[in-house]
Design an enzyme around this catalytic site. Structure first.
Site, PDB file in Angstrom:
ATOM      1  N   SER A  42       0.831  -1.204   0.000  1.00 35.25           N
ATOM      2  CA  SER A  42       0.000   0.000   0.000  1.00 35.25           C
ATOM      3  C   SER A  42       0.861   1.248   0.000  1.00 35.25           C
ATOM      4  CB  SER A  42      -0.945   0.023   1.206  1.00 35.25           C
ATOM      5  OG  SER A  42      -0.340   0.648   2.315  1.00 35.25           O
ATOM      6  N   CYS A  43       0.202   2.378  -0.292  1.00 34.80           N
ATOM      7  CA  CYS A  43       0.883   3.672  -0.283  1.00 34.80           C
ATOM      8  C   CYS A  43       1.329   4.065   1.121  1.00 34.80           C
ATOM      9  CB  CYS A  43      -0.037   4.745  -0.857  1.00 34.80           C
ATOM     10  SG  CYS A  43      -1.563   5.014   0.078  1.00 34.80           S
ATOM     11  N   LYS A  44       0.788   3.437   2.147  1.00 33.03           N
ATOM     12  CA  LYS A  44       1.081   3.827   3.523  1.00 33.03           C
ATOM     13  C   LYS A  44       2.491   3.449   3.977  1.00 33.03           C
ATOM     14  CE  LYS A  44      -3.123   5.394   4.330  1.00 33.03           C
ATOM     15  NZ  LYS A  44      -3.388   6.819   4.599  1.00 33.03           N
ATOM     16  N   ASP A  45       3.161   2.562   3.235  1.00 33.41           N
ATOM     17  CA  ASP A  45       4.539   2.215   3.600  1.00 33.41           C
ATOM     18  C   ASP A  45       5.420   3.462   3.636  1.00 33.41           C
ATOM     19  OD1 ASP A  45       3.659  -0.363   3.551  1.00 33.41           O
ATOM     20  OD2 ASP A  45       4.910  -1.014   1.881  1.00 33.41           O
ATOM     21  N   ALA A  48       4.616   5.641   6.738  1.00 35.45           N
ATOM     22  CA  ALA A  48       4.896   4.908   7.975  1.00 35.45           C
ATOM     23  C   ALA A  48       6.390   4.974   8.298  1.00 35.45           C
ATOM     24  CB  ALA A  48       4.435   3.462   7.853  1.00 35.45           C
TER      25      ALA A  48
END
Length: 452
Positions: A42-45, A48
């Site tokens: 996901s783009c959240k890596d 994060a």
């Protein structure tokens, strides 16, 4: 040798893929920034890792510490990768509407998962916002990430995703569109792109049940707009500090059904297996096609992988239960086939208590009444209530004393629209004549459930 020293070094540089079929009615070229190529899918890596490294740099996150965050699942996965490589513990607080796959994946990578109810106010002590904060206060040597208000969220997308898109389009991008949740992606990418070219349009996709669109247009935070919705990862009942409304040119809202349907379309028509918020993003773009010109270059960001929604979006039973499948119900027979309840009748000489027992057992509100000649009457919950008001001893009376007129009978080929005209206050159901002399019942609730 060409290799990454750890999994974190593989974050970013995701591909830009041209869309061809699902956007065939648009006048311009459309490209997808496919973020599930990140190691956490996901783009959240991106954000994060940025949030962890910034917290390490300024001392908020100390060696051996515990990372605590409220997440819809994807940020939790990115944090888990960072925690594994860097030696931290992780507690993820998640809502019960998130997919089981997300919860199982988080546990698989070592996170402790705390599940909270979805349908509570943000300030409720049971909400995942409140629980996250409480756990951070109670846990020694812990750091509460707070992705909604953490500026490193936006920073990651400003320094990474934005430049990648600009370079991949050779600076030709004219429109960027993405679903809005924490706000970090649209605000970071949007800020970078507008610094390169102020004419780039930044469009946000919101969901029904969220406050973003109306707040952007009016400045009013309307609590009446807040209600439960199915789409994961976008929309909010709060205003995160990471949502920079001045960067966003326009919002459009997409329904849960359209998000699910277009998520599946992307898999079938483009071979791109993404999650529900990506379905929202592409449907949001299609809703604004009248604002596009032949020379435009559009980039739509796809947030995560469809592998986290197998039991939901890509499960026909789950989709059918919510009326999300495109199969059109047209006839009375279609409604009967969809109805999984048995056909229940009572006889004129049976006691009212028998009818009440069948209503309770089968959870129904209407029952046809028969005798040896066929259908001769009907009984519904309204009749029972009125009869009870007039005579509390009604339970031991025969049904024939309180039954109403028999339900009208229609052929199996009667359209649902025609059936709906027959249902009113006096006739709350109709009977459908099937093959071999069999019948079934259609109630007003069956009609309502057929509306898509």
């Amino acid at each position: 040798m060409n290799y990454a020293k750890n999994i974190l070094e593989t974050i970013g540089n995701t591909p830009l893929v041209q869309l061809n079929h699902i956007v065939k009615d648009l006048p311009c070229k459309v490209f997808a920034k496919v973020e599930y190529f990140n190691p956490g899918h996901s783009c959240k890596d991106r954000m994060a890792l940025q949030m962890v490294e910034d917290a390490e740099a300024d001392g908020r996150l100390k060696p051996g510490g515990t990372i605590i965050e409220g997440t819809s699942g994807n940020t939790g996965m990115g944090l888990a990768l960072a925690a594994i490589v860097k030696g931290y513990k992780l507690i993820c607080v998640i809502t019960d509407k998130q997919s089981k796959e997300k919860m199982d994946i988080l546990r698989a990578v070592g996170a402790k998962v705390v599940v909270c109810p979805t349908d509570v106010e943000p300030t409720d002590p049971r909400s995942y916002y409140s629980v996250s904060k409480r756990l951070s206060e109670e846990t020694p040597n812990s750091w509460y990430v707070n992705q909604y208000d953490n500026p490193s969220n936006t920073k990651a997308n400003y320094t990474q995703t934005g430049p990648e898109i600009w370079n991949q389009t050779n600076g030709k991008i004219t429109h960027f569109i993405v679903g809005v949740g924490t706000g970090g992606t649209i605000s970071g990418v949007g800020k970078y792109l507008k610094e390169q070219n102020p004419n780039v349009k930044v469009w946000g996709v919101d969901t029904y049940g969220s406050v973003f669109k109306k707040y952007h247009e009016t400045g009013i935070f309307d609590e009446n707009e807040v209600y439960s919705y199915v789409t994961e990862g976008i929309g909010e009942d709060i205003l995160p500090k990471n949502v920079n409304f001045s960067v966003i040119d326009h919002f459009t809202k997409v329904t849960d059904k359209d998000a699910a349907v277009y998520c599946r379309k992307l898999a079938l028509e483009e071979g791109i297996f993404v999650g529900m918020s990506s379905g929202s993003a592409i449907k949001g773009l299609l809703q604004m096609k009248d604002q596009l010109k032949p020379d435009d270059v559009v980039v739509v960001l796809f947030h995560d992988s469809g592998s986290r929604y197998i039991a939901k979006i890509f499960n026909d039973d789950w989709m059918q239960e919510r009326g999300y499948l495109d199969k059109q119900l047209k006839t009375a027979e279609d409604l009967v086939n969809k109805n999984d309840k048995p056909f229940v009748v009572v006889r004129t000489e049976e006691l009212v208590s028998h009818a009440v027992d069948r209503m309770r057992t089968h959870r129904i509100a209407q029952i046809p009444v028969i005798d040896t000649t066929g259908f001769v009457g009907s009984l519904n919950d309204s009749d029972l209530l009125q009869a009870y008001v007039e005579n509390p001893e009604i339970a031991e009376k025969p049904i024939k004393e309180i039954m109403g007129k028999p339900y009208k009978v229609v052929s199996k080929d009667t359209t649902i629209h025609e059936v709906s005209k027959l249902i009113n206050q006096d006739h709350q159901a109709v009977l459908v004549a099937l093959e071999n002399g069999k019948h079934h019942i259609i109630t007003k609730y069956d009609i309502i459930n057929s509306i898509q």
